[in-house]
Write an enzyme that holds these catalytic residues in place. Structure first.
Site, PDB file in Angstrom:
ATOM      1  N   ARG A  48       0.951  -0.539  -0.364  1.00 36.42           N
ATOM      2  CA  ARG A  48      -0.147   0.065   0.174  1.00 36.42           C
ATOM      3  C   ARG A  48       1.098   1.168   0.365  1.00 36.42           C
ATOM      4  O   ARG A  48       0.310   2.252  -0.330  1.00 36.42           O
ATOM      5  CB  ARG A  48      -1.336   0.223   1.230  1.00 36.42           C
ATOM      6  CG  ARG A  48      -2.630   0.133   0.861  1.00 36.42           C
ATOM      7  CD  ARG A  48      -3.420   0.334   2.282  1.00 36.42           C
ATOM      8  NE  ARG A  48      -2.547   0.188   3.110  1.00 36.42           N
ATOM      9  CZ  ARG A  48      -3.880   0.218   4.392  1.00 36.42           C
ATOM     10  NH1 ARG A  48      -4.954   0.166   4.077  1.00 36.42           N
ATOM     11  NH2 ARG A  48      -2.590  -0.731   5.449  1.00 36.42           N
ATOM     12  N   ARG A  49       2.163   0.967   0.563  1.00 35.89           N
ATOM     13  CA  ARG A  49       3.063   2.416   0.715  1.00 35.89           C
ATOM     14  C   ARG A  49       3.989   2.521   0.033  1.00 35.89           C
ATOM     15  O   ARG A  49       5.326   1.735   0.850  1.00 35.89           O
ATOM     16  CB  ARG A  49       2.891   2.860   2.272  1.00 35.89           C
ATOM     17  CG  ARG A  49       2.095   3.415   2.457  1.00 35.89           C
ATOM     18  CD  ARG A  49       2.223   3.499   4.710  1.00 35.89           C
ATOM     19  NE  ARG A  49       1.961   2.418   5.032  1.00 35.89           N
ATOM     20  CZ  ARG A  49       1.018   1.932   5.738  1.00 35.89           C
ATOM     21  NH1 ARG A  49      -0.482   2.435   5.082  1.00 35.89           N
ATOM     22  NH2 ARG A  49       1.257   0.795   6.013  1.00 35.89           N
ATOM     23  N   LYS A 107      -7.600 -15.873   8.573  1.00 36.94           N
ATOM     24  CA  LYS A 107      -8.225 -16.398   9.028  1.00 36.94           C
ATOM     25  C   LYS A 107     -10.022 -15.499   9.043  1.00 36.94           C
ATOM     26  O   LYS A 107     -10.589 -15.971   9.274  1.00 36.94           O
ATOM     27  CB  LYS A 107      -8.393 -16.531  10.734  1.00 36.94           C
ATOM     28  CG  LYS A 107      -8.179 -15.459  11.375  1.00 36.94           C
ATOM     29  CD  LYS A 107      -6.696 -15.179  11.716  1.00 36.94           C
ATOM     30  CE  LYS A 107      -6.242 -14.445  11.798  1.00 36.94           C
ATOM     31  NZ  LYS A 107      -4.577 -13.936  12.563  1.00 36.94           N
ATOM     32  N   GLY A 189       3.880  -7.460  17.647  1.00 35.96           N
ATOM     33  CA  GLY A 189       3.063  -7.732  15.894  1.00 35.96           C
ATOM     34  C   GLY A 189       2.550  -8.814  16.504  1.00 35.96           C
ATOM     35  O   GLY A 189       2.064  -9.616  15.199  1.00 35.96           O
ATOM     36  N   LYS A 207     -11.566 -18.599  14.140  1.00 32.46           N
ATOM     37  CA  LYS A 207     -10.275 -19.640  13.784  1.00 32.46           C
ATOM     38  C   LYS A 207     -11.047 -21.349  14.452  1.00 32.46           C
ATOM     39  O   LYS A 207     -10.967 -22.331  13.319  1.00 32.46           O
ATOM     40  CB  LYS A 207      -9.442 -19.369  14.446  1.00 32.46           C
ATOM     41  CG  LYS A 207      -7.999 -18.993  14.987  1.00 32.46           C
ATOM     42  CD  LYS A 207      -7.363 -19.097  15.498  1.00 32.46           C
ATOM     43  CE  LYS A 207      -5.634 -17.032  15.039  1.00 32.46           C
ATOM     44  NZ  LYS A 207      -4.998 -16.533  15.900  1.00 32.46           N
ATOM     45  N   GLY A 306       2.919 -13.681  15.226  1.00 31.98           N
ATOM     46  CA  GLY A 306       4.167 -13.270  15.059  1.00 31.98           C
ATOM     47  C   GLY A 306       5.152 -13.520  13.438  1.00 31.98           C
ATOM     48  O   GLY A 306       4.669 -14.465  12.938  1.00 31.98           O
TER      49      GLY A 306
HETATM   50  N1  LIG Z   1       0.818 -10.777  12.752  1.00 30.05           N
HETATM   51  C1  LIG Z   1       0.487 -12.303  12.796  1.00 30.05           C
HETATM   52  O1  LIG Z   1       1.209 -12.446  14.216  1.00 30.05           O
HETATM   53  C2  LIG Z   1      -0.784 -12.811  12.251  1.00 30.05           C
HETATM   54  C3  LIG Z   1      -0.561 -14.450  12.224  1.00 30.05           C
HETATM   55  C4  LIG Z   1      -0.976 -15.227  12.006  1.00 30.05           C
HETATM   56  C5  LIG Z   1      -2.234 -14.573   9.993  1.00 30.05           C
HETATM   57  N2  LIG Z   1      -1.952 -13.639  10.804  1.00 30.05           N
HETATM   58  C6  LIG Z   1      -2.442 -13.052   9.145  1.00 30.05           C
HETATM   59  O2  LIG Z   1      -1.795 -12.575   8.477  1.00 30.05           O
HETATM   60  C7  LIG Z   1      -2.327 -11.436   7.460  1.00 30.05           C
HETATM   61  C8  LIG Z   1      -1.083 -10.638   7.725  1.00 30.05           C
HETATM   62  O3  LIG Z   1      -0.891 -10.044   8.509  1.00 30.05           O
HETATM   63  P1  LIG Z   1       0.295  -9.118   9.196  1.00 30.05           P
HETATM   64  O4  LIG Z   1      -0.015  -9.227  10.917  1.00 30.05           O
HETATM   65  O5  LIG Z   1       1.230  -9.096   8.758  1.00 30.05           O
HETATM   66  O6  LIG Z   1      -0.511  -7.654   9.534  1.00 30.05           O
HETATM   67  P2  LIG Z   1       0.177  -5.790   8.660  1.00 30.05           P
HETATM   68  O7  LIG Z   1      -0.996  -5.273   8.737  1.00 30.05           O
HETATM   69  O8  LIG Z   1       1.194  -5.980   9.349  1.00 30.05           O
HETATM   70  O9  LIG Z   1       0.480  -6.449   7.229  1.00 30.05           O
HETATM   71  C9  LIG Z   1      -0.620  -6.550   6.084  1.00 30.05           C
HETATM   72  C10 LIG Z   1      -0.191  -5.435   5.505  1.00 30.05           C
HETATM   73  O10 LIG Z   1      -0.579  -5.467   3.934  1.00 30.05           O
HETATM   74  C11 LIG Z   1      -0.931  -4.238   3.711  1.00 30.05           C
HETATM   75  N3  LIG Z   1      -2.231  -4.018   2.659  1.00 30.05           N
HETATM   76  C12 LIG Z   1      -3.481  -3.561   3.054  1.00 30.05           C
HETATM   77  N4  LIG Z   1      -4.109  -3.671   1.907  1.00 30.05           N
HETATM   78  C13 LIG Z   1      -3.299  -3.860   0.477  1.00 30.05           C
HETATM   79  C14 LIG Z   1      -4.033  -3.584  -0.704  1.00 30.05           C
HETATM   80  N5  LIG Z   1      -4.858  -3.297  -1.169  1.00 30.05           N
HETATM   81  N6  LIG Z   1      -2.399  -4.438  -1.181  1.00 30.05           N
HETATM   82  C15 LIG Z   1      -1.825  -4.249  -1.141  1.00 30.05           C
HETATM   83  N7  LIG Z   1      -1.126  -3.872   0.513  1.00 30.05           N
HETATM   84  C16 LIG Z   1      -1.681  -4.422   0.819  1.00 30.05           C
HETATM   85  C17 LIG Z   1      -0.629  -3.337   4.730  1.00 30.05           C
HETATM   86  O11 LIG Z   1      -0.106  -2.207   3.845  1.00 30.05           O
HETATM   87  C18 LIG Z   1       0.455  -4.163   5.657  1.00 30.05           C
HETATM   88  O12 LIG Z   1       1.633  -3.565   5.517  1.00 30.05           O
HETATM   89  C19 LIG Z   1      -3.557 -11.468   8.146  1.00 30.05           C
HETATM   90  O13 LIG Z   1      -4.749 -11.600   7.186  1.00 30.05           O
HETATM   91  C20 LIG Z   1      -3.306 -11.968   9.707  1.00 30.05           C
HETATM   92  O14 LIG Z   1      -4.770 -12.084  10.439  1.00 30.05           O
HETATM   93  C21 LIG Z   1      -0.755 -12.597  11.668  1.00 30.05           C
HETATM   94  N1  LIG Z   2      -3.948 -12.001  16.198  1.00 38.24           N
HETATM   95  C1  LIG Z   2      -3.474 -13.181  16.237  1.00 38.24           C
HETATM   96  C2  LIG Z   2      -2.521 -13.519  14.892  1.00 38.24           C
HETATM   97  C3  LIG Z   2      -2.190 -15.139  14.811  1.00 38.24           C
HETATM   98  O1  LIG Z   2      -3.103 -15.216  13.785  1.00 38.24           O
HETATM   99  C4  LIG Z   2      -3.276 -13.999  17.472  1.00 38.24           C
HETATM  100  O2  LIG Z   2      -3.153 -12.609  18.154  1.00 38.24           O
HETATM  101  O3  LIG Z   2      -3.082 -14.726  17.354  1.00 38.24           O
END
Ligand SMILES: NC(=O)c1ccc[n+]([C@@H]2O[C@H](COP(=O)([O-])OP(=O)(O)OC[C@H]3O[C@@H](n4cnc5c(N)ncnc54)[C@H](O)[C@@H]3O)[C@@H](O)[C@H]2O)c1
Ligand SMILES: N[C@@H](CCO)C(=O)O
Ligand code: NA
Length: 451
Positions: A48-49, A107, A189, A207, A306
């Site tokens: 996005r950025r 999820k 994170g 989940k 994470g």
């Molecule tokens: N962080 C965790 O611990 C974790 C664990 C398991 C699953 N997840 C899943 O992983 C996915 C991502 O999580 P995250 O923690 O990395 O989130 P995040 O917010 O850090 O990253 C998402 C990124 O996607 C970008 N984005 C948003 N819209 C966009 C678009 N239209 N085009 C391109 N980029 C775009 C955002 O700018 C951001 O940088 C989510 O579905 C989350 O539920 C995260």
């Molecule tokens: N936000 C979620 C990320 C992992 O799915 C959590 O804290 O478990």
């Protein structure tokens, strides 16, 4: 024999998880190629950025046009780590239409629209993998979809949200405040972009819907999962749990009814005994028990959130999808043949810990006990303390007895723990207790699990 033409991967989203996926793809490129049988190339990264500096990523690969990236036609696998419903859903569907397989950590989307996404994958001969969507790095989706698919799973129970586990753990062990612990989980994170999804239980409910669907081969939608978050868990609840030799955890519980003809799925805070393995699950770790007819009881444990742990699960799926691309094989599709009804949570059987503020006068305890009896709910232990009495005035070992600490203001606190009963009977009991003149308020109700 190694194929020289690389498999092309489009990465959608480069946040906490995406940046780690890109890093591991680059640093482990040779090993991944050897394991797959062909090199894997990061062919584009949708962000996005675009101006942000992303270590290890060639700026020439970065685009803000995710749609054009998934429509290119030469992409073998799309990795969706944007999160949320749209545009993720549209991008994944477009990816399938253009011949790509998809790996997602999303999820929320899988719980909302999993069946349609599976159908789209099926229609285009593509794979849909989502190990990272449930319990981060812990292999759970693949064991349920593949390793245990020959068995009959009766129960899946555990801690599937790292953020809430981190918060409850901090509140319990270091006495940290709720807001402070949430800020820390966000900085590490673990939390979703909007942490409401974590603390209100939506993330765990998504989940649970996914797990119940796979475990019972039936479709379970998000709105069929009973959901309570942790925002109403108080320091007093945690202290009360400690006095009972318990701790408080946010649990996801998916169960097949005893007659086998229906299933339930619920997410709520619960007290569990300190001796239970789930009680020692600290910080953002997750742990899930799977109970299957032939296998018995299995426990899955590890980092549930994470960037790097989640990327591990994404990479595992990426290797599987790439291998299938090379061999022309397909991963497992949706299995929902049983079409079992999903019962409301009232049918679930559990125990309750109920904290009542009552008038401290003769007969009140008997009156309350009568309400339990009228609803067929058997009491396990009762503890009474004067409202004004300090915490440490509670006699130790008071469980199973009725204490009579003096009440300075005519009000007492009555803590009742029940034996197992249906959730519906327990809720009805609490409603009836609220109506008693002598019950001034129901300070808290919490289920007790794991015994
Ligand atoms: N962080 C965790 O611990 C974790 C664990 C398991 C699953 N997840 C899943 O992983 C996915 C991502 O999580 P995250 O923690 O990395 O989130 P995040 O917010 O850090 O990253 C998402 C990124 O996607 C970008 N984005 C948003 N819209 C966009 C678009 N239209 N085009 C391109 N980029 C775009 C955002 O700018 C951001 O940088 C989510 O579905 C989350 O539920 C995260
Ligand atoms: N936000 C979620 C990320 C992992 O799915 C959590 O804290 O478990
Ligand atoms: Na997982």
């Amino acid at each position: 024999m190694m194929r020289t033409r690389p498999l092309k991967v489009a990465l959608l989203g480069c946040g906490v998880v995406g940046s780690e996926v890109a890093r591991i793809m680059t640093t482990h490129a040779d090993d991944l190629a050897a394991r797959i049988g062909a090199p894997v190339e990061l062919a584009g990264v949708a962000v996005r950025r675009p101006g942000r500096v992303r270590a290890g990523i060639d700026p020439a690969l970065v685009t803000t046009d995710a749609t054009a990236l998934v429509k290119r036609g030469d992409i073998d696998v799309v990795v969706e780590v944007i999160g949320g419903i749209e545009p993720a859903r549209r991008l994944i569907t477009t990816a399938f239409e253009h011949g790509a397989s998809v790996v997602s950590a999303n999820k929320a989307l899988l719980a909302e629209d999993g069946p349609a996404l599976h159908q789209a994958a099926e229609a285009h001969g593509a794979d849909l993998y989502y190990e990272a969507a449930v319990a981060g790095a812990i292999p759970l989706v693949r064991p349920l979809r593949e390793s245990l698919v020959g068995d009959k799973v009766n129960r899946v129970l555990g801690i599937v949200n790292g953020t809430t586990n981190f918060i409850l753990d901090r509140m319990d062990t270091s006495g940290a405040g709720y807001a402070e612990a949430l800020d820390e989980a966000t900085a590490l994170g673990y939390a979703e972009a909007d942490p409401t999804a974590d603390v209100e239980g939506f993330d765990a409910a998504a989940k649970a819907a996914i797990l119940a669907g796979i475990a019972f081969h039936t479709r379970v939608s998000l709105d069929q999962v009973h959901r309570e978050g942790i925002t109403e868990v108080t320091a007093a609840d945690i202290r009360s749990a400690r006095r009972m030799g318990c701790t408080v955890k946010l649990l996801a519980i998916c169960e097949r009814a005893q007659d086998g003809n229906s299933v339930t799925a619920r997410v709520h805070p619960a007290m569990i005994p300190l001796s239970h393995p789930l009680a020692s699950v600290r910080e953002a770790y997750n742990a899930v028990f799977v109970e299957a007819e032939a296998a018995g009881r299995l426990m899955f444990y590890g980092p549930g959130a994470g960037g790097s742990p989640t990327a591990s699960a994404v990479l595992g799926d990426l290797v599987a999808a790439c291998r299938n691309k090379l061999s022309g094989a397909r991963g497992p599709g949706e299995s929902a043949y049983t079409q079992l009804p999903v019962s409301p949570t009232g049918k679930a059987v559990t125990r309750y810990h109920i904290s009542l503020d009552v008038s401290d006068k003769p007969g009140v305890l008997a009156q309350c006990a009568m309400v339990f009896a009228e609803h067929g709910v058997s009491i396990d232990t009762v503890r009474q303390q004067g409202k004004a009495a300090p915490e440490n005035a509670v006699p130790s070992g008071a469980e199973g007895t009725v204490g009579t600490a003096a009440a300075s203001d005519g009000e007492a606190s009555l803590v009742v723990v029940t034996h197992r009963a249906t959730d519906a009977a327990l809720s009805a009991t609490v409603e009836a207790l609220r109506k008693l003149d002598t019950v001034r308020g129901v300070a808290s109700t919490m289920r007790v699990e794991g015994e």
